[in-house]
Write a protein that holds these residues in place. Sequence first.
Motif, mmCIF file in Angstrom:
data_model
loop_
_atom_site.group_PDB
_atom_site.id
_atom_site.type_symbol
_atom_site.label_atom_id
_atom_site.label_comp_id
_atom_site.label_asym_id
_atom_site.label_seq_id
_atom_site.Cartn_x
_atom_site.Cartn_y
_atom_site.Cartn_z
ATOM 1 N N GLN A 1 0.943 -1.090 -0.028
ATOM 2 C CA GLN A 1 0.209 -0.120 -0.154
ATOM 3 C C GLN A 1 0.783 1.380 -0.141
ATOM 4 N N GLU A 2 2.048 1.276 0.609
ATOM 5 C CA GLU A 2 2.722 2.356 0.717
ATOM 6 C C GLU A 2 3.368 2.572 -0.957
ATOM 7 N N VAL A 3 3.929 1.571 -1.428
ATOM 8 C CA VAL A 3 4.256 2.018 -2.580
ATOM 9 C C VAL A 3 3.291 2.211 -3.769
ATOM 10 N N ALA A 4 2.170 1.820 -3.473
ATOM 11 C CA ALA A 4 0.997 2.100 -4.190
ATOM 12 C C ALA A 4 0.560 3.750 -4.119
ATOM 13 N N ALA A 5 0.696 4.344 -2.988
ATOM 14 C CA ALA A 5 0.253 5.529 -2.578
ATOM 15 C C ALA A 5 1.313 6.595 -3.109
ATOM 16 N N ILE A 6 2.706 6.124 -3.210
ATOM 17 C CA ILE A 6 3.733 6.928 -3.531
ATOM 18 C C ILE A 6 3.351 6.887 -5.308
ATOM 19 N N ALA A 7 3.313 5.714 -5.874
ATOM 20 C CA ALA A 7 3.064 5.685 -7.487
ATOM 21 C C ALA A 7 2.050 6.589 -7.833
#
Length: 254
Positions: free
Chosen positions: A59-65
Amino acid sequence: MALLGNAVNLAIIPARGGSKRIPHKNIKPFCGKPIIAYAIENAINSGVFDEIIVSTDSQEVAAIATHYGAKVPFLRPQHLSDDHTPTLPVIAHALETQQVYDEDNVCCLYPTTPLLPPHCLTQAYMTLCENTNVRYVFGALQYAHSPWRSFGLDSIESSGSVDSKAHLSNECSVESFAPTLLHPEFELTRSQDLAPLYHDAGQFYFAKALCFKRQLPIFTPHSRALILNPLHAHDIDTPQDWQLAELKYQILHT
């Protein structure tokens, strides 16, 4: 740029959350912003893609992406998110979740490609579109030191084998070893007379969606290599790799 034909052009960036050697590697700050941001921005600036998707289990990668302009329409399942998962099944899974036709153009773009200029993606796309018999277009680098002159190290001390990871520390490794040339026929050949050899730069793979869906092998006569400037690619697996890549980036942008 004007897109060719009616095919959809899709970039897929595989960026799982875990990384053992460099924790949170795909979102670690690189010269001022998360490293994945460069891949997303380069895909956007290439002018090639209709859509940029990040395949992640985090979810953290998704938010940054999504902050940097990519879409994350699904989270990757855990069985495709471990250290041993190859790239092709990850891209095939991403295509299965989307309405992607066999003739659409797909680029697997790695998240740790901050040195890659957008025009390399544009050139790879044009090469794929202009050669109907080509399955994949990928980035390649010439070996800086010819593998024709490579050798193995066989320890002759009872203390054990040569420490293959010594170069990752700040210390030099002092071993007693015997070199064994892998190609002794070239021992006396001048390095400038040896045929150049190349390796996968690990930056991107461009192909028709059907190739990824079927997980066809990449390194075959039906593929084409785009030879990259050594400043435009760097394999980032260790903290030392990271430091060298940042130095390259600073050279390119000063």
